[in-house]
Every structure is written in C-alpha cells, then in structure tokens.
Scaffold this motif. Structure first.
Motif, PDB file in Angstrom:
ATOM      1  N   GLY A 194      50.387  31.426  -3.541  1.00  0.00           N
ATOM      2  CA  GLY A 194      50.258  32.881  -3.480  1.00  0.00           C
ATOM      3  C   GLY A 194      48.872  33.388  -3.782  1.00  0.00           C
ATOM      4  N   ILE A 195      47.877  32.510  -3.799  1.00  0.00           N
ATOM      5  CA  ILE A 195      46.479  32.903  -4.028  1.00  0.00           C
ATOM      6  C   ILE A 195      45.772  32.904  -2.674  1.00  0.00           C
ATOM      7  N   ASP A 196      45.489  34.088  -2.156  1.00  0.00           N
ATOM      8  CA  ASP A 196      44.864  34.205  -0.832  1.00  0.00           C
ATOM      9  C   ASP A 196      43.380  34.529  -1.008  1.00  0.00           C
ATOM     10  N   LEU A 197      42.606  33.496  -1.255  1.00  0.00           N
ATOM     11  CA  LEU A 197      41.169  33.660  -1.462  1.00  0.00           C
ATOM     12  C   LEU A 197      40.477  33.579  -0.107  1.00  0.00           C
ATOM     13  N   PRO A 198      39.623  34.533   0.220  1.00  0.00           N
ATOM     14  CA  PRO A 198      38.914  34.487   1.510  1.00  0.00           C
ATOM     15  C   PRO A 198      38.154  33.182   1.694  1.00  0.00           C
ATOM     16  N   ALA A 199      38.103  32.710   2.927  1.00  0.00           N
ATOM     17  CA  ALA A 199      37.445  31.432   3.225  1.00  0.00           C
ATOM     18  C   ALA A 199      35.996  31.413   2.763  1.00  0.00           C
ATOM     19  N   VAL A 200      35.315  32.559   2.815  1.00  0.00           N
ATOM     20  CA  VAL A 200      33.910  32.621   2.422  1.00  0.00           C
ATOM     21  C   VAL A 200      33.738  32.334   0.926  1.00  0.00           C
ATOM     22  N   GLN A 201      34.824  32.465   0.146  1.00  0.00           N
ATOM     23  CA  GLN A 201      34.766  32.211  -1.293  1.00  0.00           C
ATOM     24  C   GLN A 201      35.259  30.808  -1.655  1.00  0.00           C
ATOM     25  N   ILE A 202      35.506  29.992  -0.653  1.00  0.00           N
ATOM     26  CA  ILE A 202      35.859  28.590  -0.863  1.00  0.00           C
ATOM     27  C   ILE A 202      34.775  27.740  -0.213  1.00  0.00           C
ATOM     28  N   ILE A 203      33.913  27.159  -1.025  1.00  0.00           N
ATOM     29  CA  ILE A 203      32.770  26.397  -0.522  1.00  0.00           C
ATOM     30  C   ILE A 203      33.045  24.919  -0.776  1.00  0.00           C
ATOM     31  N   GLY A 204      33.409  24.210   0.289  1.00  0.00           N
ATOM     32  CA  GLY A 204      33.849  22.834   0.151  1.00  0.00           C
ATOM     33  C   GLY A 204      32.847  21.819   0.643  1.00  0.00           C
ATOM     34  N   LYS A 205      33.359  20.609   0.854  1.00  0.00           N
ATOM     35  CA  LYS A 205      32.535  19.468   1.255  1.00  0.00           C
ATOM     36  C   LYS A 205      31.746  19.745   2.529  1.00  0.00           C
ATOM     37  N   GLU A 206      32.319  20.584   3.389  1.00  0.00           N
ATOM     38  CA  GLU A 206      31.692  20.850   4.676  1.00  0.00           C
ATOM     39  C   GLU A 206      30.334  21.556   4.540  1.00  0.00           C
ATOM     40  N   SER A 207      30.053  22.131   3.375  1.00  0.00           N
ATOM     41  CA  SER A 207      28.758  22.798   3.171  1.00  0.00           C
ATOM     42  C   SER A 207      27.608  21.786   3.111  1.00  0.00           C
ATOM     43  N   LYS A 208      27.924  20.552   2.750  1.00  0.00           N
ATOM     44  CA  LYS A 208      26.952  19.444   2.743  1.00  0.00           C
ATOM     45  C   LYS A 208      25.707  19.759   1.907  1.00  0.00           C
ATOM     46  N   ARG A 209      25.941  20.255   0.703  1.00  0.00           N
ATOM     47  CA  ARG A 209      24.815  20.494  -0.202  1.00  0.00           C
ATOM     48  C   ARG A 209      25.291  20.323  -1.645  1.00  0.00           C
ATOM     49  N   PRO A 210      24.380  20.000  -2.548  1.00  0.00           N
ATOM     50  CA  PRO A 210      24.765  19.847  -3.956  1.00  0.00           C
ATOM     51  C   PRO A 210      25.213  21.172  -4.553  1.00  0.00           C
ATOM     52  N   LYS A 211      25.995  21.095  -5.604  1.00  0.00           N
ATOM     53  CA  LYS A 211      26.573  22.310  -6.184  1.00  0.00           C
ATOM     54  C   LYS A 211      25.509  23.235  -6.763  1.00  0.00           C
ATOM     55  N   TYR A 212      24.436  22.666  -7.290  1.00  0.00           N
ATOM     56  CA  TYR A 212      23.391  23.549  -7.827  1.00  0.00           C
ATOM     57  C   TYR A 212      22.757  24.389  -6.730  1.00  0.00           C
ATOM     58  N   GLU A 213      22.680  23.840  -5.516  1.00  0.00           N
ATOM     59  CA  GLU A 213      22.142  24.616  -4.409  1.00  0.00           C
ATOM     60  C   GLU A 213      23.117  25.715  -3.996  1.00  0.00           C
ATOM     61  N   THR A 214      24.397  25.431  -4.067  1.00  0.00           N
ATOM     62  CA  THR A 214      25.404  26.458  -3.780  1.00  0.00           C
ATOM     63  C   THR A 214      25.305  27.598  -4.787  1.00  0.00           C
ATOM     64  N   LEU A 215      25.115  27.281  -6.051  1.00  0.00           N
ATOM     65  CA  LEU A 215      24.967  28.322  -7.080  1.00  0.00           C
ATOM     66  C   LEU A 215      23.729  29.176  -6.807  1.00  0.00           C
ATOM     67  N   ARG A 216      22.683  28.548  -6.334  1.00  0.00           N
ATOM     68  CA  ARG A 216      21.456  29.265  -5.982  1.00  0.00           C
ATOM     69  C   ARG A 216      21.729  30.239  -4.827  1.00  0.00           C
ATOM     70  N   ILE A 217      22.486  29.780  -3.853  1.00  0.00           N
ATOM     71  CA  ILE A 217      22.832  30.630  -2.701  1.00  0.00           C
ATOM     72  C   ILE A 217      23.701  31.804  -3.147  1.00  0.00           C
ATOM     73  N   LEU A 218      24.641  31.564  -4.039  1.00  0.00           N
ATOM     74  CA  LEU A 218      25.487  32.649  -4.543  1.00  0.00           C
ATOM     75  C   LEU A 218      24.654  33.683  -5.299  1.00  0.00           C
ATOM     76  N   ARG A 219      23.689  33.209  -6.068  1.00  0.00           N
ATOM     77  CA  ARG A 219      22.780  34.137  -6.757  1.00  0.00           C
ATOM     78  C   ARG A 219      22.055  35.018  -5.753  1.00  0.00           C
ATOM     79  N   ASP A 220      21.484  34.401  -4.748  1.00  0.00           N
ATOM     80  CA  ASP A 220      20.710  35.152  -3.763  1.00  0.00           C
ATOM     81  C   ASP A 220      21.596  36.095  -2.945  1.00  0.00           C
ATOM     82  N   ARG A 221      22.829  35.696  -2.729  1.00  0.00           N
ATOM     83  CA  ARG A 221      23.750  36.517  -1.945  1.00  0.00           C
ATOM     84  C   ARG A 221      24.153  37.786  -2.688  1.00  0.00           C
ATOM     85  N   HIS A 222      24.285  37.704  -4.003  1.00  0.00           N
ATOM     86  CA  HIS A 222      24.861  38.815  -4.765  1.00  0.00           C
ATOM     87  C   HIS A 222      23.868  39.572  -5.635  1.00  0.00           C
ATOM     88  N   GLN A 223      22.746  38.972  -5.964  1.00  0.00           N
ATOM     89  CA  GLN A 223      21.817  39.637  -6.876  1.00  0.00           C
ATOM     90  C   GLN A 223      21.026  40.720  -6.159  1.00  0.00           C
TER      91      GLN A 223
END
Length: 259
Positions: A161-190
């Motif tokens: 029953g948790i309908d999280l938008p696909a854009v908020q689920i960043i999986g293996k297919e992103s092909k980048r380390p998690k620290y880089e994903t955190l950097r992208i999230l910072r840039d996206r929202h800050q």
C-alpha cells in the motif's frame, strides 16, 4: 537528537526497509543451477544468510554460493570475499553482466508466473510500513536509494500500500554510487541561498564511509541500521565514528525529530 527535520530522507531498501534473505537464497539457488547446471540443497542457507553482509550488489550472490559449495570457509569469505569473487569469476569465465542477466531473469520469470509466491518471501521489518506511511504524509521527501532493481522495489512497496513515485526509487539501474545519488538529490532540491538537510540510512558501513569521505556531503546525516545486513564489528566501528550514528529499528520507528 536532530536539530531539525531533514528535507530529504534517503533509505536503503534491502536490510533497512525489507528483509529479503529468503528470496535471495531461493533466487540464488535457481541462478546457480542455470550457471553451473547443478542443484544446491538448503543446507547452505544458514551460511549464506550469515555471510549476506559481504554482498555489495545482487550479482555477487551466486558467486557467494559458489564459494560455499566449493568448500571455502565462512571465515575466509568474510575476510576476503572481494578477492575470492574475482578468482571465481575469472576461473569460471563469467562476467558480471552475464550473472546479472541470469539473476534478473530468474526474478522476472518468478514474478510473471507466481507473483504471490515471490512476494511471500519478503518480510518488511516490524513497524516499517507504518513509519513509511507517516513519512510520506509529512513535509519530508522520501527516497529509496538501493542497489536492487527499482522495479522490484516498487512492486514490493505497492503490495504493502505504499505508492512511491518511480522518480523517488533510485535503484541499480542508475549505475552510480550512492554518494553520487545523494549529490544529485541535493542539487535537485536545494534552492539558491538555502542549506538543504539530507538524512541517509544504510545497513552497509562501507557505503556510509564512502559518503563520509565526500567533502561536499558533510551536511548529510549518516545512520547505520543495526537491524540490517551488517556484522557486530560494523556496529562497533559505527559507534566510534563521529560522522556515523548507530540506529536501532525501535528508534527508527519513532518520530524523526527524536533521532
């Protein structure tokens, strides 16, 4: 205790949100049979479960099972798995991509033909679904940052029953380390002139240590989930680390402001 609620809460999935050990071993057994044309009995399951913390990404699971079947001890695997994995893949003439395709193919086929059975082997940690629901309905932006395929994560969450938008689920297919994903999230929202707050919860100490080494990510609050796929030594190291905080499941399920 947090000085303020985070703007973004980023959670690993396996070992933080969901316990998939039963599915891991079942999928790994089928993949092993396809690669090595040999069946494996369940006697290897306890060792496989204990050694799950050495796995960084899913493709390594059949390699871990191969090591156990080959008679390599738990202690040796625990202390030297990376070198063992390289040795096995080279000796067997395997590629990471080939193993990934086999593993994902087993899951896809299982989901297609017996979705209920596949779902039944996943157990969400106690209180997790309720807590995720509260977070989603708060001002905090929730992201799942995982080395699991995002589509599998979405299916498991939707079933609860948790309908999280696909854009908020960043999986293996992103092909980048998690620290880089955190950097992208910072840039996206800050926004210009503001300081964004990100909290990251992960059960693998090396992943948290990699984030801690990034000088531009010093603002990220780092938590090691002690209920996940980690070792006692990991928890001891995290408790001694000024950047990383140890978090229990009971504490996780409380109000974020109390962390």
């Amino acid at each position: 205790m947090m000085s303020r609620l985070p703007d973004i809460l980023a959670l690993d999935f396996d070992g933080v949100v969901c316990d998939g050990l039963l599915e891991y071993f079942a999928t790994t057994k089928q993949t092993y049979q396809q690669i090595w044309s040999a069946e494996v009995d369940d006697s290897f399951a306890p060792s496989f479960y204990r050694l799950r913390p050495v796995i960084e990404t899913g493709w390594e699971m059949p390699i871990l099972l191969r090591a156990l079947v080959s008679g390599i001890s738990e202690a040796e695997i625990l202390n030297n798995f990376k070198a063992i994995a390289i040795q096995i893949t080279e000796a067997e003439g395997l590629s990471k991509q080939a193993v990934v395709q086999k593993l994902d193919g087993v899951r896809d086929d299982w989901i297609k033909h017996n979705f209920a059975d596949w779902l039944s082997l996943h157990r969400f940690y106690p209180g997790m679904i309720e807590q995720l629901g509260q977070i989603i309905n708060s001002a905090v932006k929730l992201y799942i940052v995982t080395t699991k395929e995002g589509r599998f994560v979405k299916q498991l969450l939707q079933q609860q029953g948790i309908d999280l938008p696909a854009v908020q689920i960043i999986g293996k297919e992103s092909k980048r380390p998690k620290y880089e994903t955190l950097r992208i999230l910072r840039d996206r929202h800050q926004q210009p002139g503001e300081n964004i707050q990100i909290t990251f919860v992960e059960d693998r100490l090396p992943a948290l240590q990699q984030v801690a080494q990034q000088e531009d990510l010093l603002f990220v609050e780092l938590y090691l989930a002690d209920w996940g796929y980690n070792l006692e030594g990991d928890c001891i190291l995290a408790a001694q680390d000024r950047r990383i905080k140890l978090l229990s499941l009971e504490h996780f399920c409380q109000d974020l402001a109390s962390w």
